[in-house]
Design a protein around this motif. Structure first.
Motif, PDB file in Angstrom:
ATOM      1  N   PRO A   1       0.832  -1.207   0.000  1.00 36.53           N
ATOM      2  CA  PRO A   1       0.000   0.000   0.000  1.00 36.53           C
ATOM      3  C   PRO A   1       0.865   1.255   0.000  1.00 36.53           C
ATOM      4  CG  PRO A   1      -0.020  -1.046   2.161  1.00 36.53           C
ATOM      5  CD  PRO A   1       0.694  -1.984   1.243  1.00 36.53           C
ATOM      6  N   GLU A   2       0.303   2.333  -0.490  1.00 33.72           N
ATOM      7  CA  GLU A   2       1.078   3.566  -0.657  1.00 33.72           C
ATOM      8  C   GLU A   2       1.713   4.070   0.640  1.00 33.72           C
ATOM      9  OE1 GLU A   2       0.508   8.047  -2.554  1.00 33.72           O
ATOM     10  OE2 GLU A   2      -0.950   6.466  -2.957  1.00 33.72           O
ATOM     11  N   PRO A   3       1.028   4.004   1.786  1.00 34.44           N
ATOM     12  CA  PRO A   3       1.684   4.486   3.011  1.00 34.44           C
ATOM     13  C   PRO A   3       2.979   3.732   3.324  1.00 34.44           C
ATOM     14  CG  PRO A   3      -0.678   4.308   3.362  1.00 34.44           C
ATOM     15  CD  PRO A   3      -0.399   3.667   2.041  1.00 34.44           C
ATOM     16  N   LEU A   4       2.983   2.416   3.105  1.00 32.29           N
ATOM     17  CA  LEU A   4       4.205   1.650   3.346  1.00 32.29           C
ATOM     18  C   LEU A   4       5.293   2.019   2.337  1.00 32.29           C
ATOM     19  CD1 LEU A   4       2.979  -1.957   4.262  1.00 32.29           C
ATOM     20  CD2 LEU A   4       4.298  -0.396   5.696  1.00 32.29           C
ATOM     21  N   LEU A   5       4.920   2.214   1.094  1.00 40.22           N
ATOM     22  CA  LEU A   5       5.889   2.621   0.082  1.00 40.22           C
ATOM     23  C   LEU A   5       6.513   3.967   0.423  1.00 40.22           C
ATOM     24  CD1 LEU A   5       4.268   1.591  -3.332  1.00 40.22           C
ATOM     25  CD2 LEU A   5       6.403   0.725  -2.338  1.00 40.22           C
ATOM     26  N   ASP A   6       5.684   4.872   0.885  1.00 39.28           N
ATOM     27  CA  ASP A   6       6.196   6.201   1.252  1.00 39.28           C
ATOM     28  C   ASP A   6       7.229   6.097   2.377  1.00 39.28           C
ATOM     29  OD1 ASP A   6       4.589   7.370  -0.647  1.00 39.28           O
ATOM     30  OD2 ASP A   6       3.021   7.961   0.775  1.00 39.28           O
ATOM     31  N   LEU A   7       6.930   5.266   3.384  1.00 31.84           N
ATOM     32  CA  LEU A   7       7.863   5.090   4.497  1.00 31.84           C
ATOM     33  C   LEU A   7       9.143   4.399   4.035  1.00 31.84           C
ATOM     34  CD1 LEU A   7       5.341   3.997   7.277  1.00 31.84           C
ATOM     35  CD2 LEU A   7       6.555   6.178   7.139  1.00 31.84           C
ATOM     36  N   LEU A   8       9.011   3.435   3.121  1.00 30.46           N
ATOM     37  CA  LEU A   8      10.180   2.750   2.583  1.00 30.46           C
ATOM     38  C   LEU A   8      11.093   3.736   1.859  1.00 30.46           C
ATOM     39  CD1 LEU A   8      11.680   0.077   1.895  1.00 30.46           C
ATOM     40  CD2 LEU A   8      10.268  -0.015  -0.182  1.00 30.46           C
ATOM     41  N   HIS A   9      10.509   4.533   0.987  1.00 32.89           N
ATOM     42  CA  HIS A   9      11.300   5.479   0.202  1.00 32.89           C
ATOM     43  C   HIS A   9      11.905   6.577   1.077  1.00 32.89           C
ATOM     44  CE1 HIS A   9       8.683   4.223  -3.453  1.00 32.89           C
ATOM     45  NE2 HIS A   9       9.713   3.419  -3.303  1.00 32.89           N
ATOM     46  N   ALA A  10      11.229   6.875   2.189  1.00 32.97           N
ATOM     47  CA  ALA A  10      11.746   7.901   3.094  1.00 32.97           C
ATOM     48  C   ALA A  10      12.782   7.357   4.070  1.00 32.97           C
ATOM     49  CB  ALA A  10      10.593   8.541   3.871  1.00 32.97           C
TER      50      ALA A  10
ATOM     51  N   ARG B   1      12.210   5.379   6.659  1.00 33.74           N
ATOM     52  CA  ARG B   1      11.704   5.411   8.029  1.00 33.74           C
ATOM     53  C   ARG B   1      11.389   3.983   8.490  1.00 33.74           C
ATOM     54  NH1 ARG B   1       7.099   9.923   7.994  1.00 33.74           N
ATOM     55  NH2 ARG B   1       7.168   9.463  10.250  1.00 33.74           N
ATOM     56  N   ARG B   2      12.400   3.291   8.901  1.00 28.89           N
ATOM     57  CA  ARG B   2      12.279   1.873   9.210  1.00 28.89           C
ATOM     58  C   ARG B   2      11.328   1.600  10.372  1.00 28.89           C
ATOM     59  NH1 ARG B   2      17.080  -2.576  10.261  1.00 28.89           N
ATOM     60  NH2 ARG B   2      15.771  -4.129  11.289  1.00 28.89           N
ATOM     61  N   GLU B   3      11.477   2.310  11.474  1.00 29.18           N
ATOM     62  CA  GLU B   3      10.649   2.038  12.651  1.00 29.18           C
ATOM     63  C   GLU B   3       9.174   2.241  12.350  1.00 29.18           C
ATOM     64  OE1 GLU B   3      11.941   4.196  16.036  1.00 29.18           O
ATOM     65  OE2 GLU B   3      13.951   3.300  16.085  1.00 29.18           O
ATOM     66  N   HIS B   4       8.841   3.314  11.640  1.00 27.51           N
ATOM     67  CA  HIS B   4       7.446   3.564  11.293  1.00 27.51           C
ATOM     68  C   HIS B   4       6.943   2.503  10.309  1.00 27.51           C
ATOM     69  CE1 HIS B   4       8.720   7.500  12.828  1.00 27.51           C
ATOM     70  NE2 HIS B   4       7.443   7.693  13.120  1.00 27.51           N
ATOM     71  N   PHE B   5       7.798   2.104   9.392  1.00 25.06           N
ATOM     72  CA  PHE B   5       7.443   1.054   8.433  1.00 25.06           C
ATOM     73  C   PHE B   5       7.118  -0.241   9.167  1.00 25.06           C
ATOM     74  CE2 PHE B   5       8.414  -2.537   5.722  1.00 25.06           C
ATOM     75  CZ  PHE B   5       7.947  -2.176   4.475  1.00 25.06           C
ATOM     76  N   ASP B   6       7.993  -0.651  10.088  1.00 25.15           N
ATOM     77  CA  ASP B   6       7.790  -1.892  10.826  1.00 25.15           C
ATOM     78  C   ASP B   6       6.520  -1.834  11.673  1.00 25.15           C
ATOM     79  OD1 ASP B   6      10.102  -2.904   9.748  1.00 25.15           O
ATOM     80  OD2 ASP B   6      11.341  -2.525  11.527  1.00 25.15           O
TER      81      ASP B   6
ATOM     82  N   PRO C   1      16.776 -16.250   0.423  1.00 23.06           N
ATOM     83  CA  PRO C   1      17.940 -16.134  -0.474  1.00 23.06           C
ATOM     84  C   PRO C   1      18.650 -14.783  -0.388  1.00 23.06           C
ATOM     85  CG  PRO C   1      16.055 -17.070  -1.625  1.00 23.06           C
ATOM     86  CD  PRO C   1      15.553 -16.552  -0.319  1.00 23.06           C
ATOM     87  N   TYR C   2      18.012 -13.788   0.224  1.00 20.17           N
ATOM     88  CA  TYR C   2      18.609 -12.460   0.322  1.00 20.17           C
ATOM     89  C   TYR C   2      19.265 -12.218   1.677  1.00 20.17           C
ATOM     90  CZ  TYR C   2      15.923 -11.547  -3.900  1.00 20.17           C
ATOM     91  OH  TYR C   2      15.397 -11.610  -5.171  1.00 20.17           O
ATOM     92  N   ALA C   3      19.263 -13.233   2.527  1.00 17.80           N
ATOM     93  CA  ALA C   3      19.919 -13.153   3.843  1.00 17.80           C
ATOM     94  C   ALA C   3      19.396 -11.972   4.649  1.00 17.80           C
ATOM     95  CB  ALA C   3      21.431 -13.063   3.702  1.00 17.80           C
ATOM     96  N   SER C   4      18.078 -11.801   4.644  1.00 13.97           N
ATOM     97  CA  SER C   4      17.477 -10.716   5.414  1.00 13.97           C
ATOM     98  C   SER C   4      16.186 -11.216   6.043  1.00 13.97           C
ATOM     99  CB  SER C   4      17.173  -9.516   4.508  1.00 13.97           C
ATOM    100  OG  SER C   4      16.518  -8.498   5.230  1.00 13.97           O
ATOM    101  N   ASP C   5      16.001 -10.950   7.334  1.00 14.15           N
ATOM    102  CA  ASP C   5      14.788 -11.392   8.010  1.00 14.15           C
ATOM    103  C   ASP C   5      13.880 -10.235   8.396  1.00 14.15           C
ATOM    104  OD1 ASP C   5      16.282 -10.265   9.989  1.00 14.15           O
ATOM    105  OD2 ASP C   5      16.461 -12.079  11.220  1.00 14.15           O
ATOM    106  N   ASN C   6      14.165  -9.060   7.874  1.00 12.29           N
ATOM    107  CA  ASN C   6      13.338  -7.890   8.134  1.00 12.29           C
ATOM    108  C   ASN C   6      12.861  -7.332   6.794  1.00 12.29           C
ATOM    109  OD1 ASN C   6      13.396  -4.668   8.228  1.00 12.29           O
ATOM    110  ND2 ASN C   6      12.674  -5.432  10.217  1.00 12.29           N
ATOM    111  N   LEU C   7      11.566  -7.110   6.653  1.00  8.59           N
ATOM    112  CA  LEU C   7      11.015  -6.719   5.356  1.00  8.59           C
ATOM    113  C   LEU C   7      11.573  -5.390   4.883  1.00  8.59           C
ATOM    114  CD1 LEU C   7       9.132  -7.343   3.023  1.00  8.59           C
ATOM    115  CD2 LEU C   7       7.277  -6.237   4.294  1.00  8.59           C
ATOM    116  N   PHE C   8      11.755  -4.439   5.781  1.00  6.17           N
ATOM    117  CA  PHE C   8      12.300  -3.141   5.383  1.00  6.17           C
ATOM    118  C   PHE C   8      13.709  -3.312   4.802  1.00  6.17           C
ATOM    119  CE2 PHE C   8      14.630   0.780   6.128  1.00  6.17           C
ATOM    120  CZ  PHE C   8      13.741   1.750   5.687  1.00  6.17           C
ATOM    121  N   ASP C   9      14.544  -4.072   5.501  1.00  4.53           N
ATOM    122  CA  ASP C   9      15.901  -4.313   5.002  1.00  4.53           C
ATOM    123  C   ASP C   9      15.872  -5.109   3.711  1.00  4.53           C
ATOM    124  OD1 ASP C   9      16.912  -2.995   7.216  1.00  4.53           O
ATOM    125  OD2 ASP C   9      17.186  -4.847   8.368  1.00  4.53           O
TER     126      ASP C   9
END
Length: 210
Positions: free
Chosen positions: A78-87, A89-94, A115-123
């Motif tokens: 959703p757009e709010p999550l995309l906005d936080l990703l692009h900005a 803002r990890r804590e707000h995204f999570d 396969p990307y060795a990451s367990d956090n969606l923001f990362d």
């Protein structure tokens, strides 16, 4: 490498392909002037990325053409999550993700993230955003065949986008439902795919193939 040795994906595929070619051309049973490449599924990204830096292949095929791997990851956000990703803002995204995430989708994303060795969606999303070729495609000099299946699920529109971005010798080939070869990687049209791919590669070899 991934399942037995836990070596994750990496975006700079030239770091993988170049040592492989170095080994091949050192062998007496390999013609270093007749090397070709093929990338299937997300390999359509990796082969294209590598070709921007590695120029020893006579020709290559991207099946399908891929410009930006992250598009298939972010399309459903959703757009709010995309906005936080692009900005950034990890804590707000999570926090927003935890509040509104569909548990089934979270499990799917967790599986796809391995396969990307990451367990956090923001990362993870920030890592996957590195998997794009717009910044380097202009360096490609290798003739490239781009496969473009109808009803492409994961990278819709990207084969044509890649073809338009390529600066040198190139060809795009569509696959349709009428041919029994639509959908991602033409699963019911592999014989047709292989024939087209091998014909294209053979046409670029330095000696007659007949």
């Amino acid at each position: 490498m991934l399942f037995e040795h836990q070596v994750p994906f990496r975006p700079d595929w030239e770091a993988v392909l170049t040592p492989v070619l170095d080994t091949l051309v050192s062998r007496t049973d390999v013609d270093g002037e007749a090397l070709v490449g093929y990338g299937i599924s997300q390999g359509g990204y990796w082969i294209t990325r590598a070709l921007a830096f590695e120029h020893r292949l006579r020709a290559a095929v991207a099946d399908p053409g891929v410009v930006d791997v992250s598009a298939s990851w972010t399309a459903a956000l959703p757009e709010p999550l995309l906005d936080l990703l692009h900005a950034g803002r990890r804590e707000h995204f999570d926090a927003l993700l935890r509040a509104h995430a569909d548990p089934a989708r979270v499990r799917t994303l967790a599986f796809r993230s391995k396969p990307y060795a990451s367990d956090n969606l923001f990362d993870l999303l920030n890592e996957v955003r590195r998997y794009q070729v717009r910044d380097v495609v202009g360096r490609i000099t290798t003739p490239l065949l781009v496969l473009d299946p109808a009803d492409e699920q994961f990278f819709p529109g990207q084969p044509r986008e890649l073809f338009d971005l390529l600066p040198g010798e190139k060809q795009i080939m569509g696959f349709t439902e009428e041919l029994g070869a639509n959908w991602h990687c033409q699963p019911t049209g592999r014989r047709l795919t292989h024939t087209a791919m091998l014909d294209y590669l053979a046409d670029h070899l330095p000696y007659p193939t007949a």
